[in-house]
Design an enzyme around this catalytic site. Structure first.
Site, PDB file in Angstrom:
ATOM      1  N   SER A   1      65.626 -27.853  63.309  1.00 37.61           N
ATOM      2  CA  SER A   1      64.962 -28.823  62.431  1.00 37.61           C
ATOM      3  C   SER A   1      65.443 -28.597  61.009  1.00 37.61           C
ATOM      4  CB  SER A   1      63.442 -28.647  62.484  1.00 37.61           C
ATOM      5  OG  SER A   1      62.824 -29.350  61.428  1.00 37.61           O
TER       6      SER A   1
ATOM      7  N   TYR B   1      56.420 -22.960  62.754  1.00 38.32           N
ATOM      8  CA  TYR B   1      57.498 -23.803  63.300  1.00 38.32           C
ATOM      9  C   TYR B   1      58.798 -23.583  62.529  1.00 38.32           C
ATOM     10  CZ  TYR B   1      59.713 -28.454  64.192  1.00 38.32           C
ATOM     11  OH  TYR B   1      60.551 -29.495  64.500  1.00 38.32           O
TER      12      TYR B   1
HETATM   13  P1  NAD Z   1      57.638 -34.933  71.051  1.00 46.25           P
HETATM   14  O1  NAD Z   1      56.359 -34.201  70.775  1.00 46.25           O
HETATM   15  O2  NAD Z   1      57.655 -36.408  70.917  1.00 46.25           O
HETATM   16  O3  NAD Z   1      58.127 -34.547  72.522  1.00 46.25           O
HETATM   17  C1  NAD Z   1      58.200 -33.204  72.905  1.00 46.25           C
HETATM   18  C2  NAD Z   1      58.292 -33.110  74.412  1.00 46.25           C
HETATM   19  O4  NAD Z   1      58.351 -31.704  74.742  1.00 46.25           O
HETATM   20  C3  NAD Z   1      57.056 -33.680  75.140  1.00 46.25           C
HETATM   21  O5  NAD Z   1      57.478 -34.471  76.234  1.00 46.25           O
HETATM   22  C4  NAD Z   1      56.315 -32.423  75.597  1.00 46.25           C
HETATM   23  O6  NAD Z   1      55.581 -32.623  76.803  1.00 46.25           O
HETATM   24  C5  NAD Z   1      57.455 -31.443  75.802  1.00 46.25           C
HETATM   25  N1  NAD Z   1      57.025 -30.049  75.733  1.00 46.25           N
HETATM   26  C6  NAD Z   1      56.158 -29.477  74.857  1.00 46.25           C
HETATM   27  N2  NAD Z   1      55.984 -28.184  75.149  1.00 46.25           N
HETATM   28  C7  NAD Z   1      56.763 -27.914  76.221  1.00 46.25           C
HETATM   29  C8  NAD Z   1      56.986 -26.752  77.005  1.00 46.25           C
HETATM   30  N3  NAD Z   1      56.361 -25.601  76.729  1.00 46.25           N
HETATM   31  N4  NAD Z   1      57.854 -26.819  78.030  1.00 46.25           N
HETATM   32  C9  NAD Z   1      58.458 -27.994  78.347  1.00 46.25           C
HETATM   33  N5  NAD Z   1      58.270 -29.146  77.658  1.00 46.25           N
HETATM   34  C10 NAD Z   1      57.425 -29.099  76.603  1.00 46.25           C
HETATM   35  O7  NAD Z   1      58.732 -34.206  70.152  1.00 46.25           O
HETATM   36  P2  NAD Z   1      60.005 -34.785  69.345  1.00 46.25           P
HETATM   37  O8  NAD Z   1      59.543 -35.210  68.005  1.00 46.25           O
HETATM   38  O9  NAD Z   1      60.801 -35.680  70.197  1.00 46.25           O
HETATM   39  O10 NAD Z   1      60.792 -33.405  69.118  1.00 46.25           O
HETATM   40  C11 NAD Z   1      61.820 -32.971  69.992  1.00 46.25           C
HETATM   41  C12 NAD Z   1      62.566 -31.835  69.336  1.00 46.25           C
HETATM   42  O11 NAD Z   1      63.066 -32.251  68.077  1.00 46.25           O
HETATM   43  C13 NAD Z   1      61.727 -30.597  69.050  1.00 46.25           C
HETATM   44  O12 NAD Z   1      62.524 -29.433  69.216  1.00 46.25           O
HETATM   45  C14 NAD Z   1      61.359 -30.756  67.603  1.00 46.25           C
HETATM   46  O13 NAD Z   1      61.069 -29.528  66.987  1.00 46.25           O
HETATM   47  C15 NAD Z   1      62.632 -31.372  67.077  1.00 46.25           C
HETATM   48  N6  NAD Z   1      62.503 -32.094  65.821  1.00 46.25           N
HETATM   49  C16 NAD Z   1      61.748 -33.211  65.745  1.00 46.25           C
HETATM   50  C17 NAD Z   1      61.682 -33.895  64.543  1.00 46.25           C
HETATM   51  C18 NAD Z   1      60.899 -35.171  64.392  1.00 46.25           C
HETATM   52  O14 NAD Z   1      60.698 -35.609  63.259  1.00 46.25           O
HETATM   53  N7  NAD Z   1      60.455 -35.800  65.477  1.00 46.25           N
HETATM   54  C19 NAD Z   1      62.379 -33.438  63.433  1.00 46.25           C
HETATM   55  C20 NAD Z   1      63.146 -32.283  63.548  1.00 46.25           C
HETATM   56  C21 NAD Z   1      63.203 -31.619  64.756  1.00 46.25           C
HETATM   57  C1  4PL Z   2      61.357 -33.458  57.437  1.00 43.84           C
HETATM   58  O1  4PL Z   2      60.894 -31.128  62.443  1.00 43.84           O
HETATM   59  O2  4PL Z   2      62.142 -32.268  59.922  1.00 43.84           O
HETATM   60  C2  4PL Z   2      58.284 -33.556  59.467  1.00 43.84           C
HETATM   61  C3  4PL Z   2      57.922 -32.686  61.859  1.00 43.84           C
HETATM   62  N1  4PL Z   2      59.168 -33.698  58.455  1.00 43.84           N
HETATM   63  O3  4PL Z   2      58.839 -31.949  62.685  1.00 43.84           O
HETATM   64  C4  4PL Z   2      59.995 -31.820  62.022  1.00 43.84           C
HETATM   65  C5  4PL Z   2      60.434 -33.271  58.595  1.00 43.84           C
HETATM   66  C6  4PL Z   2      58.661 -32.954  60.632  1.00 43.84           C
HETATM   67  C7  4PL Z   2      60.873 -32.665  59.758  1.00 43.84           C
HETATM   68  C8  4PL Z   2      59.929 -32.484  60.769  1.00 43.84           C
END
Ligand code: NAD
Ligand code: 4PL
Length: 245
Positions: A138, A151
């Protein structure tokens, strides 16, 4: 770039960024293993992908689940070409309200889960002398974003582990890289207080529109591809130019 005949595990792929990654891999003919704690969600995504893709219920922070997941993938496809560690808990809590059990809950999935999955998948990859591991980190690690201290620490751990594992697995022709997304409109984010940050974060981005899960997936697909074989140990930031590092 093709994934024809290749098996790729994507964790947390029942929704959000993981589902977008699974969809773009399947569009390049991959057999995708949709691994998630949400079994019905994983099955629903997998049923749309084709190429023998299937869903598996697994908690990446649970060693027994990780072992069972790998046994099922080997039984069904006989191979693991790439692993995408995307599953994570994405909290929104001021850091002094995070007690030790909550800190551990986040670390168990967001950092321990990456370790457990890498350990199990790389054991198969080593035997074949080929593998691609892509860890979803992230950009909060670079920005020091508030309300996510555990996180942010876990994602920094993921980036550090990515660098070290690239060194350790290079001799087996396994690459290990990370993608660090910025804020995108996943189902998880839209159902949380993070959704209120789009205006503020958009103002910091070089590119002003709202990020989407589909904006993250192409970078992951590239790093998971055979063609990315000379790229390892790096973190590719994909955030519309929010942080520059
Ligand atoms: P989300 O919450 O929409 O989806 C996450 C998925 O992971 C869900 O389907 C959930 O059931 C599953 N999950 C949770 N815990 C789990 C476990 N212990 N084992 C298996 N599956 C599990 O999340 P997202 O926003 O799509 O994020 C996906 C990835 O991207 C994550 O690594 C998150 O940290 C990263 N990320 C997201 C953002 C954002 O803004 N959405 C930004 C930076 C990084
Ligand atoms: C900029 O990884 O990268 C909120 C929530 N804002 O999970 C993230 C920023 C979120 C991010 C993320």
């Amino acid at each position: 770039m093709t994934f024809e005949g290749r098996t790729v595990i994507v964790t947390g792929a029942a929704q959000g960024i993981g589902a977008a990654i699974a969809g773009q891999l399947a569009a390049a003919d991959a057999t995708v293993v949709v691994a998630d704690t949400n079994g019905p969600g994983a099955q629903a995504v997998a049923s749309r992908l084709g190429h023998g893709s299937f869903g598996v219920v697994a908690d990446v922070g649970e060693p027994d689940d990780v072992a069972a997941l790998h046994a099922e993938v080997i039984a069904q496809t006989g191979r693991i070409d790439a692993l995408v560690n995307n599953a994570a808990i994405v909290p929104f809590t001021p850091w002094d309200e995070v007690d030790f059990p909550e800190w551990r809950r986040i670390m168990r999935v967001d950092l321990d889960g990456v370790y457990l999955m890498c350990r199990a998948s790389s054991a198969h990859m080593r035997g074949r002398g080929y593998g691609r591991i892509v860890n979803v980190a992230s950009n909060t690690f670079f920005a020091g974003t508030p309300n996510m201290a555990a996180y942010v620490a876990a994602k920094g751990g993921v980036i550090g582990f990515t660098r070290a594992l690239a060194t350790e697995l290079g001799p087996y022709r396994i690459t290990v890289n990370a993608v660090s997304p910025g804020l995108v409109a996943s189902e998880g984010v839209m159902a949380s207080p993070h959704a209120e940050a789009f205006d503020f974060v958009g103002g910091l981005q070089a590119l002003k529109r709202r990020g989407l899960p589909a904006d993250i997936a192409p970078a992951v697909v590239f790093l998971a591809s055979e063609e990315a074989g000379w790229v390892t140990g790096t973190t590719l930031n994909v955030d519309g130019g929010h942080v520059r590092h």
